[in-house]
Enzyme design. Structure first.
Site, PDB file in Angstrom:
ATOM      1  N   LYS A 131      48.781  31.795  36.310  1.00 46.85           N
ATOM      2  CA  LYS A 131      48.570  32.779  37.561  1.00 46.85           C
ATOM      3  C   LYS A 131      49.951  33.564  37.961  1.00 46.85           C
ATOM      4  O   LYS A 131      50.491  33.180  38.911  1.00 46.85           O
ATOM      5  CB  LYS A 131      48.105  31.575  38.764  1.00 46.85           C
ATOM      6  CG  LYS A 131      46.614  31.204  38.330  1.00 46.85           C
ATOM      7  CD  LYS A 131      45.743  32.315  37.939  1.00 46.85           C
ATOM      8  CE  LYS A 131      45.135  33.236  39.027  1.00 46.85           C
ATOM      9  NZ  LYS A 131      44.144  34.264  38.206  1.00 46.85           N
ATOM     10  N   ASP A 191      39.609  37.127  39.039  1.00 42.52           N
ATOM     11  CA  ASP A 191      40.418  37.767  38.568  1.00 42.52           C
ATOM     12  C   ASP A 191      40.375  39.383  38.853  1.00 42.52           C
ATOM     13  O   ASP A 191      41.116  40.014  39.299  1.00 42.52           O
ATOM     14  CB  ASP A 191      40.885  37.422  37.131  1.00 42.52           C
ATOM     15  CG  ASP A 191      42.248  37.928  36.788  1.00 42.52           C
ATOM     16  OD1 ASP A 191      43.469  37.256  37.201  1.00 42.52           O
ATOM     17  OD2 ASP A 191      42.327  38.929  35.869  1.00 42.52           O
ATOM     18  N   GLU A 195      42.361  41.616  41.657  1.00 40.16           N
ATOM     19  CA  GLU A 195      43.345  42.794  41.256  1.00 40.16           C
ATOM     20  C   GLU A 195      42.587  44.019  41.810  1.00 40.16           C
ATOM     21  O   GLU A 195      43.409  44.921  42.075  1.00 40.16           O
ATOM     22  CB  GLU A 195      43.628  42.948  39.963  1.00 40.16           C
ATOM     23  CG  GLU A 195      42.331  43.101  38.834  1.00 40.16           C
ATOM     24  CD  GLU A 195      42.626  42.534  37.612  1.00 40.16           C
ATOM     25  OE1 GLU A 195      43.527  41.870  37.287  1.00 40.16           O
ATOM     26  OE2 GLU A 195      42.090  43.139  36.537  1.00 40.16           O
TER      27      GLU A 195
END
Ligand code: NAD
Ligand code: MG
Length: 339
Positions: A131, A191, A195
């Site tokens: 991460k 994810d 983002e």
């Protein structure tokens, strides 16, 4: 609470006698290869012949092979090339060289989650996803620390896939910080969501709006840059260290009061969350992935146009000039950081 693993749960001996091929030598690739080697693993690097990274990996002391050759020699193949090109490289160079009982590994679930890579049924498939950027994976390891990692197992044909994945993550230093168990689906969807809505999309739009309002209202662009862009890192560093309450302790009470009364005026939660849910829905129903795959097939017309527009935006022009004057500009590694 989700299950966490640490060094005591990992046995690096599991990797003894196994050859690991790190495919790609960019942000993540160089960090995985170097950390695994320093942890005593047998590592080779697989790259495009004639590519830029080849000489770099050799200079770092690795044996470098064409991707197909590296995949053939290895027991564990980790895909650390750009997500958009993985499927093509997998099809032509890796799939023909996977043997029963090998392991195929990833640092991000996109290609498995969206069916771009369909591994044979007789190999283990796992994820070791730091991460954090690759350069941090390396610098933390060297400092005796680590970047937290996600672990996921998609196929466990040998029955040892978890032990191999845990050992791999220990080898890159992740077990020093903590390993969180997840699935390819959860990692990929969260994810992409993070983002798009908070980390890249989201925060960039917020900074840009703040910068534009100040400049449009006649304040100097330099002041707008320091206030709305440069300072964000200082605030986030405090949040990272001590949570939002800890950050509030360090800023003035005026700032904290402003946060409570004006934050929700700028970002009305119901509306923002409804928008975020629409983004999540496009991620879950595969339509975002389909658009991105199509964009790549067409030579990235939108991506390239947006990248150019952003680079010419005043906040970027002013920021480049101001950062150029900063005394420590040469000791950050942003130029070589991911993407
Ligand atoms: P990168 O762009 O930094 O490096 C890609 C590497 O692949 C380069 O060495 C490039 O030369 C090589 N490459 C590109 N095309 C190739 C081809 N056709 N054949 C052989 N080699 C080729 O990539 P990255 O950011 O390290 O990402 C690698 C993986 O790690 C991705 O799955 C990404 O999602 C994942 N990941 C990245 C980060 C990050 O912060 N960078 C964090 C977590 C996971
Ligand atoms: Mg990258």
């Amino acid at each position: 609470m989700a299950k966490m693993y640490y060094e005591k749960d990992c046995n690096l001996d599991v990797l003894k006698g196994k050859k690991i091929a790190v495919i790609g030598y960019g942000s993540q690739g160089h960090a995985h290869a170097m950390n695994l080697r320093d942890s005593g693993c047998d590592v080779i690097v697989g790259l495009r012949e004639g590519g830029k990274s080849w000489a770099v990996a050799e200079k770092d002391g690795f044996e470098v092979f064409a991707v197909a050759e590296a995949a053939k020699k290895a027991d564990i193949v980790i895909m650390l090339i750009n997500d958009e090109v993985q499927a093509g490289v997998y099809e032509s160079e890796i799939a023909p060289n996977l043997e029963a009982g090998n392991a195929l590994a990833f640092a991000h679930g996109f290609n498995i989650r969206y069916g771009q890579i369909v591994p044979p049924a007789d190999v283990d498939v796992f994820m070791a996803a730091p991460k954090g950027p690759g350069h941090t994976v390396r610098s933390q390891y060297v400092a005796g620390k680590g970047v937290p990692c996600l672990i996921a197992v998609e196929q466990n044909v040998t029955g040892n896939a978890y032990d191999i994945a845990l050992a791999y993550i220990a080898g890159i230093g992740g077990a020093r910080a903590g390993i969180l168990e997840t699935t390819f689906r959860e990692e990929t969807e969260t994810d992409l969501f993070g983002e798009q809505t908070v980390l890249c999309g989201g925060v960039v739009d917020l900074m840009q709006c703040g910068f534009e309002v100040l400049v449009e209202e006649g304040y100097s662009p330099e002041n707008a840059y320091f206030e709305c862009i440069h300072e964000l890192k200082l605030i986030i560093d405090l949040v990272n260290k001590a949570g939002v309450s800890g950050m509030n302790f360090s800023v003035s009470d005026t700032a904290e009061y402003g946060e409570y009364v004006s934050g929700p005026r700028v970002l009305p939660h119901d509306e923002i969350k409804a928008n975020m849910r629409k983004v999540l829905s496009d991620i879950k129903d595969d339509s975002f992935a389909a658009r991105w795959i199509e964009e790549n097939k067409n030579g990235r017309p939108l991506f390239n146009k947006k990248r150019e527009e952003l680079s010419a935006h005043q906040m970027e022009v002013v920021g480049r000039e101001l950062r150029e004057q900063m005394l420590w500009k040469n000791d950050n590694d942003l130029d070589s950081a991911s993407n």
